[in-house]
Design an enzyme around this catalytic site. Structure first.
Site, PDB file in Angstrom:
ATOM      1  N   ASP A  31     -30.162  17.588   7.656  1.00 32.01           N
ATOM      2  CA  ASP A  31     -29.273  18.514   6.526  1.00 32.01           C
ATOM      3  C   ASP A  31     -28.191  17.652   5.960  1.00 32.01           C
ATOM      4  O   ASP A  31     -27.503  16.701   6.410  1.00 32.01           O
ATOM      5  CB  ASP A  31     -28.322  19.579   7.535  1.00 32.01           C
ATOM      6  CG  ASP A  31     -27.842  20.652   6.497  1.00 32.01           C
ATOM      7  OD1 ASP A  31     -28.316  21.843   6.635  1.00 32.01           O
ATOM      8  OD2 ASP A  31     -27.116  20.236   5.812  1.00 32.01           O
ATOM      9  N   HIS A  47     -44.205  28.226   1.473  1.00 25.91           N
ATOM     10  CA  HIS A  47     -43.072  28.923   0.974  1.00 25.91           C
ATOM     11  C   HIS A  47     -42.949  30.198   1.576  1.00 25.91           C
ATOM     12  O   HIS A  47     -43.865  31.107   1.085  1.00 25.91           O
ATOM     13  CB  HIS A  47     -42.795  28.805  -0.569  1.00 25.91           C
ATOM     14  CG  HIS A  47     -41.484  29.626  -0.929  1.00 25.91           C
ATOM     15  ND1 HIS A  47     -40.367  28.751  -1.188  1.00 25.91           N
ATOM     16  CD2 HIS A  47     -41.287  30.891  -1.188  1.00 25.91           C
ATOM     17  CE1 HIS A  47     -39.297  29.758  -1.327  1.00 25.91           C
ATOM     18  NE2 HIS A  47     -39.679  30.731  -1.475  1.00 25.91           N
ATOM     19  N   HIS A 107     -36.129  28.393   7.110  1.00 28.37           N
ATOM     20  CA  HIS A 107     -35.535  27.033   7.941  1.00 28.37           C
ATOM     21  C   HIS A 107     -34.936  27.535   9.343  1.00 28.37           C
ATOM     22  O   HIS A 107     -34.272  28.311   9.209  1.00 28.37           O
ATOM     23  CB  HIS A 107     -34.988  26.201   6.969  1.00 28.37           C
ATOM     24  CG  HIS A 107     -33.785  26.759   6.458  1.00 28.37           C
ATOM     25  ND1 HIS A 107     -33.658  27.496   5.454  1.00 28.37           N
ATOM     26  CD2 HIS A 107     -32.313  26.445   6.740  1.00 28.37           C
ATOM     27  CE1 HIS A 107     -32.356  27.793   4.960  1.00 28.37           C
ATOM     28  NE2 HIS A 107     -31.889  27.414   5.644  1.00 28.37           N
ATOM     29  N   HIS A 109     -32.166  25.821  11.893  1.00 31.46           N
ATOM     30  CA  HIS A 109     -31.077  24.987  12.032  1.00 31.46           C
ATOM     31  C   HIS A 109     -30.981  24.600  13.363  1.00 31.46           C
ATOM     32  O   HIS A 109     -31.217  25.352  14.308  1.00 31.46           O
ATOM     33  CB  HIS A 109     -29.825  25.416  11.551  1.00 31.46           C
ATOM     34  CG  HIS A 109     -29.226  25.709  10.232  1.00 31.46           C
ATOM     35  ND1 HIS A 109     -28.493  25.100   9.324  1.00 31.46           N
ATOM     36  CD2 HIS A 109     -29.939  26.966   9.431  1.00 31.46           C
ATOM     37  CE1 HIS A 109     -28.494  25.768   8.206  1.00 31.46           C
ATOM     38  NE2 HIS A 109     -29.413  26.710   8.206  1.00 31.46           N
TER      39      HIS A 109
HETATM   40  P1  5GP Z   1     -28.794  27.984   4.793  1.00 29.04           P
HETATM   41  O1  5GP Z   1     -27.474  28.437   4.447  1.00 29.04           O
HETATM   42  O2  5GP Z   1     -29.762  28.647   3.796  1.00 29.04           O
HETATM   43  O3  5GP Z   1     -29.233  28.666   6.194  1.00 29.04           O
HETATM   44  O4  5GP Z   1     -28.722  26.711   5.169  1.00 29.04           O
HETATM   45  C1  5GP Z   1     -29.082  25.726   4.023  1.00 29.04           C
HETATM   46  C2  5GP Z   1     -28.892  24.331   4.461  1.00 29.04           C
HETATM   47  O5  5GP Z   1     -29.468  23.556   3.641  1.00 29.04           O
HETATM   48  C3  5GP Z   1     -27.357  23.950   4.369  1.00 29.04           C
HETATM   49  O6  5GP Z   1     -26.916  23.571   5.555  1.00 29.04           O
HETATM   50  C4  5GP Z   1     -27.660  22.872   3.234  1.00 29.04           C
HETATM   51  O7  5GP Z   1     -26.632  21.914   3.669  1.00 29.04           O
HETATM   52  C5  5GP Z   1     -28.816  22.349   3.385  1.00 29.04           C
HETATM   53  N1  5GP Z   1     -29.435  21.688   2.208  1.00 29.04           N
HETATM   54  C6  5GP Z   1     -29.289  22.250   0.858  1.00 29.04           C
HETATM   55  N2  5GP Z   1     -29.831  21.463  -0.068  1.00 29.04           N
HETATM   56  C7  5GP Z   1     -30.188  20.326   0.591  1.00 29.04           C
HETATM   57  C8  5GP Z   1     -30.946  19.141   0.132  1.00 29.04           C
HETATM   58  O8  5GP Z   1     -31.217  19.092  -1.207  1.00 29.04           O
HETATM   59  N3  5GP Z   1     -31.355  18.423   1.169  1.00 29.04           N
HETATM   60  C9  5GP Z   1     -31.074  18.698   2.355  1.00 29.04           C
HETATM   61  N4  5GP Z   1     -31.310  17.825   3.369  1.00 29.04           N
HETATM   62  N5  5GP Z   1     -30.320  19.638   2.745  1.00 29.04           N
HETATM   63  C10 5GP Z   1     -29.993  20.727   1.951  1.00 29.04           C
HETATM   64 ZN    ZN Z   2     -39.894  26.764  -1.148  1.00 32.98          ZN
END
Ligand code: 5GP
Ligand code: ZN
Length: 120
Positions: A31, A47, A107, A109
């Site tokens: 992340d 996707h 995704h 985590h």
């Molecule tokens: P969500 O809140 O959608 O469950 O988590 C999205 C995660 O993607 C966040 O923890 C954020 O830091 C991560 N993220 C967003 N953009 C990018 C990116 O361009 N590269 C990487 N490696 N992580 C990203």
């Molecule tokens: Zn996508």
């Protein structure tokens, strides 16, 4: 492939990532804003906006994504080593505004490492 999706761009390599895993169905990478000492994301190549949009045909994929988490945690040094040991990790899927989802490409985590840390 969704042209405006940041994780589709990471999957196709047009946006770089610190990748730790790839197979025919998914990738995993660090992340960009880690919420814990180890913070990985497991991302399917296909996707799908959210967990709520997964259908019967995705059940195998979901199982494989979840089953990958302990392996990646172990390789990152935060694997589960039994109830008496300090290791272990958190798996998390955020869905929709109420779930705090920011990137609308499914995704998982994987978070771990020495506490304190407070994932969103
Ligand atoms: P969500 O809140 O959608 O469950 O988590 C999205 C995660 O993607 C966040 O923890 C954020 O830091 C991560 N993220 C967003 N953009 C990018 C990116 O361009 N590269 C990487 N490696 N992580 C990203
Ligand atoms: Zn996508």
């Amino acid at each position: 492939m969704n042209g405006s999706c940041i994780f589709c761009k990471i999957v196709d390599g047009s946006i770089p990532s610190k990748q730790v895993y790839e197979d025919t169905e998914m990738i995993a990478f660090h992340d960009i804003h880690p919420a814990a000492p180890v913070h990985l994301l497991i991302v399917p190549k296909v996707h799908i906006d959210t967990l709520a949009e997964c259908e019967t045909q995705h059940h195998g994929l979901l199982g494989k994504m979840l089953a990958l988490a302990p392996r990646l945690a172990r390789e990152a040094g935060v694997g589960y080593e039994g109830r008496e040991a300090p290791g272990g990790f958190k798996t998390m899927i955020n869905t929709g505004p109420g779930g705090g989802q920011e990137v609308y490409h499914l995704h998982v985590h994987v978070l771990g490492g020495p506490r304190p840390w407070a994932p969103r």
